[in-house]
Design an enzyme around this catalytic site. Structure first.
Site, PDB file in Angstrom:
ATOM      1  N   LYS A 219       0.984  -1.241  -0.021  1.00  0.00           N
ATOM      2  CA  LYS A 219      -0.021  -0.041   0.145  1.00  0.00           C
ATOM      3  C   LYS A 219       1.027   1.220  -0.020  1.00  0.00           C
ATOM      4  O   LYS A 219       1.421   1.656   0.827  1.00  0.00           O
ATOM      5  CB  LYS A 219      -0.818   0.112   1.113  1.00  0.00           C
ATOM      6  CG  LYS A 219      -2.245   1.358   1.198  1.00  0.00           C
ATOM      7  CD  LYS A 219      -2.686   1.527   2.168  1.00  0.00           C
ATOM      8  CE  LYS A 219      -1.727   2.710   2.882  1.00  0.00           C
ATOM      9  NZ  LYS A 219      -1.870   4.002   2.139  1.00  0.00           N
ATOM     10  N   GLU A 295       9.053   1.602  11.360  1.00  0.00           N
ATOM     11  CA  GLU A 295      10.153   2.587  11.210  1.00  0.00           C
ATOM     12  C   GLU A 295       9.426   3.933  11.478  1.00  0.00           C
ATOM     13  O   GLU A 295       8.687   4.471  10.509  1.00  0.00           O
ATOM     14  CB  GLU A 295      10.838   2.335  10.087  1.00  0.00           C
ATOM     15  CG  GLU A 295      12.394   3.265  10.030  1.00  0.00           C
ATOM     16  CD  GLU A 295      12.117   4.501   9.252  1.00  0.00           C
ATOM     17  OE1 GLU A 295      11.919   5.665   9.974  1.00  0.00           O
ATOM     18  OE2 GLU A 295      12.076   4.653   7.909  1.00  0.00           O
ATOM     19  N   CYS A 329      12.944  11.008   8.098  1.00  0.00           N
ATOM     20  CA  CYS A 329      12.507  10.587   9.391  1.00  0.00           C
ATOM     21  C   CYS A 329      13.806  10.841  10.161  1.00  0.00           C
ATOM     22  O   CYS A 329      13.834  11.037  11.586  1.00  0.00           O
ATOM     23  CB  CYS A 329      12.101   9.275   9.528  1.00  0.00           C
ATOM     24  SG  CYS A 329      13.149   7.982   8.579  1.00  0.00           S
ATOM     25  N   GLU A 426       8.338  16.412  15.731  1.00  0.00           N
ATOM     26  CA  GLU A 426       8.811  16.338  14.443  1.00  0.00           C
ATOM     27  C   GLU A 426       7.917  17.415  13.609  1.00  0.00           C
ATOM     28  O   GLU A 426       6.946  17.069  13.471  1.00  0.00           O
ATOM     29  CB  GLU A 426       8.686  14.822  14.179  1.00  0.00           C
ATOM     30  CG  GLU A 426       9.344  14.467  12.746  1.00  0.00           C
ATOM     31  CD  GLU A 426       9.325  13.151  12.336  1.00  0.00           C
ATOM     32  OE1 GLU A 426      10.297  12.656  11.802  1.00  0.00           O
ATOM     33  OE2 GLU A 426       8.240  12.230  12.521  1.00  0.00           O
TER      34      GLU A 426
END
Length: 530
Positions: A219, A295, A329, A426
């Protein structure tokens, strides 16, 4: 088994699944996209890729719009998979695992097909880079030479592993018994990838899964589905049997949720936010306790000590936060500089940041493009506004462009405090928060003051300090005198709320295998009753 035999098995499986694909196959739409600054066109199939065919949804007319973030124009619309479509794709993957893939082919055969896929991606490298730039916004040059170049290498790396998945022979009793282990493919894998590196993350997930013999329901992000669909064409051209790789663009709360809760999915691999990672882990636990690798996010620290080569440290610090327009990330978004060199270092860093070119991806001088979507654009600017209102000082950037497109220029804050949102959360954009430290221990304390633990970096020419600090930093990856560069043969993953499991290297193979212990008695006789 030779190529002809493998092809025959593929055809046999195709006939088994024809009841699914024939009933659904009505001619699927294709999108024809114009490549800027040229007369070339890119044709993209816009259906769901199941059993090596592009098909319509079984029960949904929903579409996903693919948007060019540099212009805000709609590129095309693709089919959005429903939960029932996920069922069909999982069924196809299960059938392939049981008949034409899994334990039914040798590692040598898997290796040949993975290498063939890598060759096809290399052949179409320019076109894939252009498509990636159109849908994601990143520069064609970066996508072609780095993202896709690395993906080709990643696939070839795992092709090399495909016939080397081995267990152990364990001594039990040399006269009567022996034990050995098998590393079996775990089965059907749901893989949910993000929008920041659509091709790169595809390669990271597909490589080890195919090498170990797993089948895949992929996906892609609903924001960047186009290159995953294009890669699906190459999967078929490479000769993979139907059902080995299936691609189902879908909204996350539909397709991603369906994969996480599906009782016939053996493993889910996810790259994305910590919030979504928690939901996937919960769904996996509540369904069939499927294996999960995550992750997730990061708020990575980057430390500059007084013994560092300041010119090089500034280069790496700039790369660490501004590469991919900060949509990374492991972005080194918290930079801490030793007080004794702060002013000198900041002068160098500011000059580096001013030299960064953020422009249309088809500009060969561009080092970064727009952020990927309106949602991300608003998010990043929300954090910039928060930094200003919280009292941080903007020393670079912080002003919106009047032009159309989701543009965010390099932005640097100083005078930061530990409780500011730009320091704690973040951002996923080209926004750097810079602070200072006095001692080595101060630096370590600041670096580890986060709920995340994905990446960290330090610059120092003191070897002993490099060893001490790298050991003390709470992160899955630590860079010394560099930042943000990864290698396909080195594991990558996080600690704390940055995830579980590892990608890349031989460690990633463990995420797609289950260890079976076999105890073989060849000499002991059991007396009865005992």
């Amino acid at each position: 088994m030779n190529d002809q035999m493998l092809l025959s098995k593929s055809r046999a499986f195709g006939s088994l699944s024809s009841s699914i694909s024939t009933a659904r196959r009505n001619t699927m739409a294709q999108a024809i996209l114009s490549v800027p600054r040229s007369d070339r066109k890119i044709v993209v199939n816009t259906g769901l890729f199941i059993n090596n065919e592009f098909v319509k949804s079984v029960d949904s007319q929903d579409l996903i719009q693919a948007i060019n973030p540099a212009t805000e124009d709609v590129l095309c619309s693709v089919s959005a998979a429903s939960a029932k479509d996920i069922d069909v794709a999982v069924s196809a993957a299960r059938k392939a695992f049981q008949t034409t893939w899994g334990k039914n082919v040798t590692g040598f055969e898997r290796s040949k097909l993975i290498n063939r896929l890598a060759d096809l991606i290399e052949r179409d490298q320019q076109e894939l880079a252009e498509l990636e730039s159109l849908n994601n916004g990143k520069p064609v040059r970066i996508a072609r030479d780095y993202d896709i170049g690395d993906t080709i290498q990643c696939l070839r790396y795992y092709a090399g592993w495909a016939d080397k998945i081995v267990g152990q022979l364990i001594e039990v009793d040399n006269k009567t018994k022996v034990a050995f282990t098998r590393h079996d493919p775990i089965g059907v894998c749901g893989q949910i990838i993000p929008w920041n590196y659509p091709i790169g993350m595809w390669g990271w997930k597909v490589g080890p899964a195919l090498a170990t013999g797993c089948t895949i329901v992929m996906k892609p992000s609903e924001i960047t589905p186009l290159t995953a669909l294009k890669l699906s064409e190459l999967v078929k051209e490479a000769g993979f049997p139907p059902g080995v790789v299936n691609t189902v663009p879908s909204l996350g709360h539909i397709g991603g949720a369906a994969l996480a809760v599906h009782s016939d999915v053996d493993k889910v691999a996810f790259t994305g936010s910590t919030v979504t990672g928690r939901k996937i882990m919960e769904s996996a636990a509540k369904s069939n306790l499927k294996k999960v690798s995550l992750e997730l996010g990061g708020k990575s620290p980057h430390l500059i000590f007084e013994s560092a080569d300041l010119e090089q440290a500034a280069n790496w610090a700039a790369l660490g936060i501004f590469y991919n327009t900060g949509q990374d990330c492991t972005a080194g978004s918290r930079l801490y500089v030793q007080e004794s060199i702060y002013d000198k270092f900041m002068t160098i860093l500011m000059q580096k940041a001013k030299e960064l070119v953020i422009a249309d991806g088809f500009d060969e001088n561009a080092a970064g493009g727009p952020v990927v979507s309106k949602t991300q654009f608003d998010r990043v600017w929300g954090y910039i506004s928060s930094g200003i209102s919280d009292g941080a000082k903007v020393v670079l950037g912080g002003e919106k462009r009047p032009a159309k497109g989701y543009w965010v220029d390099a932005t640097i804050f100083t005078d930061i405090k530990p409780d500011m949102k730009i320091v704690r959360e973040e951002i996923f954009g080209p926004v750097l928060a810079v602070g200072t430290f006095k001692t080595e221990q101060d630096a370590v304390n600041l670096a580890n003051d986060t709920t995340y633990g994905l990446g960290a970096g330090l610059h120092s020419n003191d070897a002993n300090q490099c060893m001490r600090v790298s050991s003390a930093l709470e992160a899955g990856t630590v860079w010394i005198n560099q930042y943000n560069l990864l290698n396909n043969n080195v594991p990558f993953g996080g600690k704390k709320q940055s995830g579980i499991g590892r990608e890349l290297g031989s460690y990633a193979l463990e995420e797609y295998t289950s260890v079976k212990a076999v105890h073989w008695n060849f000499g002991e006789k059991l007396d009865w009753p005992f």
